[in-house]
Motif scaffolding. Structure first.
Motif: not given
Length: 155
Positions: A93-106
């Motif tokens: 997701e970070l490679s596609i959208n660098p502004q992606a939120s980390a909260r759901p993944y963490l």
């Protein structure tokens, strides 16, 4: 003392002396013919561990403890794999959208990590129950035989 030792072994190799010494031990000659009744008990061959002995030890420790520990630890490994998948999805997701939120993944990662650690604790507890039962039973067997051993063999 060292010189005395050297002079007593003059002309002989220490390696040869050690080899002959170890060749006389029962462990080196474990495939012996059955010995006579007059032989000492300490020199008798008791055999190698067999499948029956392993089954007996598993029975003492209880099959349910062993198999439950194995299943719980396999589930733990699977849950750690899910943790890795969450991290992989996050990096994709970070490679596609660098502004992606980390909260759901963490939060998903911490959830799977907590689940896997709880399964580890339960699996460890079952493994501990297995080994403690087995150790206590073997200890009791050894003490029972030691206390009933003939005293003349110790002196």
């Amino acid at each position: 003392a060292y010189q005395k030792l050297l002079s007593s072994k003059e002309g002989e190799s220490f390696a040869d002396a050690e080899d002959t010494q170890f060749a006389k031990t029962p462990a080196a000659n474990w495939r012996k013919e059955p010995q006579s009744a007059e032989s000492l008990r300490e020199d008798e061959f008791e055999g190698r561990p067999s499948i029956a002995l392993v089954k007996d030890y598993i029975r003492i420790g209880r099959y349910r403890h062993l198999f439950t520990a194995m299943v719980l630890l396999m589930v733990m490994i699977y849950l750690f794999l899910l943790c890795d998948l969450v991290i992989a999805h996050w990096s994709n997701e970070l490679s596609i959208n660098p502004q992606a939120s980390a909260r759901p993944y963490l939060s998903a990662y911490l959830f799977w990590l907590g689940m896997s650690l709880s399964f580890w604790v339960m699996g460890w507890r079952q493994g501990q129950a297995f080994t403690m039962r087995l150790s206590a039973a073997i200890h009791d067997r050894v003490i029972h035989k030691l206390l009933r051993a003939p005293v003349d063999r110790f002196f």
